[in-house]
Design a protein around this motif. Structure first.
Motif, PDB file in Angstrom:
ATOM      1  N   ARG A  28       0.812  -1.215   0.000  1.00  4.14           N
ATOM      2  CA  ARG A  28       0.000   0.000   0.000  1.00  4.14           C
ATOM      3  C   ARG A  28       0.844   1.262   0.000  1.00  4.14           C
ATOM      4  O   ARG A  28       0.519   2.242  -0.667  1.00  4.14           O
ATOM      5  N   SER A  84     -13.314  -1.839  -6.792  1.00  3.05           N
ATOM      6  CA  SER A  84     -12.906  -0.885  -5.753  1.00  3.05           C
ATOM      7  C   SER A  84     -13.834   0.316  -5.659  1.00  3.05           C
ATOM      8  O   SER A  84     -13.703   1.139  -4.745  1.00  3.05           O
ATOM      9  N   ASP A 121      -6.476   2.121  -0.420  1.00  3.74           N
ATOM     10  CA  ASP A 121      -6.605   0.831   0.265  1.00  3.74           C
ATOM     11  C   ASP A 121      -7.549  -0.097  -0.498  1.00  3.74           C
ATOM     12  O   ASP A 121      -7.254  -1.283  -0.693  1.00  3.74           O
ATOM     13  N   ARG A 122      -8.682   0.442  -0.944  1.00  5.32           N
ATOM     14  CA  ARG A 122      -9.634  -0.369  -1.701  1.00  5.32           C
ATOM     15  C   ARG A 122      -9.029  -0.817  -3.027  1.00  5.32           C
ATOM     16  O   ARG A 122      -9.231  -1.952  -3.458  1.00  5.32           O
ATOM     17  N   ASP A 174      -6.523  -3.671  -2.420  1.00  2.00           N
ATOM     18  CA  ASP A 174      -7.217  -4.932  -2.143  1.00  2.00           C
ATOM     19  C   ASP A 174      -7.853  -5.498  -3.416  1.00  2.00           C
ATOM     20  O   ASP A 174      -7.831  -6.717  -3.638  1.00  2.00           O
ATOM     21  N   ARG A 196      -5.302  -7.275  -5.774  1.00  2.00           N
ATOM     22  CA  ARG A 196      -4.982  -8.627  -5.313  1.00  2.00           C
ATOM     23  C   ARG A 196      -6.128  -9.589  -5.602  1.00  2.00           C
ATOM     24  O   ARG A 196      -5.909 -10.711  -6.080  1.00  2.00           O
ATOM     25  N   GLN A 197      -7.357  -9.162  -5.312  1.00  2.00           N
ATOM     26  CA  GLN A 197      -8.496 -10.061  -5.481  1.00  2.00           C
ATOM     27  C   GLN A 197      -8.754 -10.401  -6.940  1.00  2.00           C
ATOM     28  O   GLN A 197      -8.903 -11.573  -7.298  1.00  2.00           O
TER      29      GLN A 197
END
Length: 284
Positions: A146, A185, A202-203, A206, A209-210
């Motif tokens: 991040r 996101s 941050d969103r 994440d 990665r997802q």
């Protein structure tokens, strides 16, 4: 079309059949189509790679890397239509490079296939490979943290969708998955990087990665042209999980109220939901 998930799938597909084997020959296949970029010449590749062992098979951003016992490395960039194959090429006329490999008892083949001729095959010396890895490419999209995301995005005032395609900022994300990541996101593709909040970054982190991990699990996306295939010439499955990409005018799967919109950013198609990813296009 191959992006990080498709290239990772190629790497995982060929690794068990290639790593540890000895290169007997490197040859250029007869192809009547547009030639690909090959550096140095195939004759020089043959001289440097012959009788070398492939010590490992890795991915570098959207590239396949064959590391040799000499320290050299073959770097294959599939780009739009390139494939690494062990068997059953979609067509023989688009075969470009063939590696003949041996385990000491039997021989096998590894091919690079490219319908449009946009891919590249290069044999790097160790210092050249280090420069590519550390200078010319940003951190890998699956490993960037991040803090580094924040630092790199704060350095540009471009729209986030455009910045995500810059391989010097982050390596591995292409046009398809950028749209998918931004939709998950909840970030507008027009949002300027300099205006992203800590929560949005941050969103975004994440979602990267997802989306990429899920796409790898499904062995990539095979689109309507059918070009992308895995190492055994099988289609991927993640195209059935796309939220927005190539779904213009279909209802958004998140809000179920608004049709997905298609716009062009930096000469590339962007798909997004104007409700779930709200912000005025004027900020692009």
């Amino acid at each position: 079309m191959p992006e990080l998930p498709e290239v990772e799938t190629m790497v995982r597909g060929i690794r068990p059949h290639v790593a540890g084997k000895i290169i007997r020959t490197v040859s250029e296949c007869r192809c009547p189509c547009k030639p690909i970029s090959i550096t140095p010449t195939v004759r020089t590749m043959q001289r440097r790679a012959r009788e070398q062992t492939i010590t490992s098979v890795d991915r570098l951003a959207k590239r396949v890397v064959l590391h040799l016992s000499s320290g050299d490395a073959f770097v294959i960039e599939p780009r739009m239509t390139g494939l690494m194959l062990l068997a059953d090429p979609p067509s023989t006329e688009h075969l470009r490079i063939c590696w003949t490999l041996s385990d000491g008892e039997s021989e096998s083949k590894l091919w690079f296939w490219d319908r449009r001729g946009l891919g590249t095959v290069r044999l790097y010396r160790p210092a050249e490979f280090d420069e590519l890895r550390t200078v010319k490419l940003g951190p890998d999209a699956l490993t960037i943290d991040r803090e580094e995301w924040t630092q790199r995005l704060q350095k540009t005032n471009r729209a986030i969708k455009v910045a995500m395609l810059d391989q010097k900022i982050v390596a591995g994300i292409g046009n398809l998955y950028a749209s998918e990541i931004l939709h998950l996101s909840g970030i507008s593709p027009f949002t300027l990087c300099s205006s992203l909040t800590e929560t949005e970054i941050d969103r975004l982190h994440d979602a990267v990665r997802q989306i990429l991990s899920d796409a790898i699990r499904y062995e990539g996306s095979t689109l309507s042209d059918g070009t992308y295939r895995n190492a055994l010439n099988k289609a991927g499955g993640y195209q059935n999980e796309h939220r927005v990409y190539a779904r213009a005018e279909e209802l958004c799967p998140t809000c179920q109220e608004t049709p997905i919109q298609r716009v062009v950013q930096a000469q590339r198609s962007t798909f997004y939901c104007p409700i779930c990813q709200s912000s005025p296009p004027e900020s692009a």
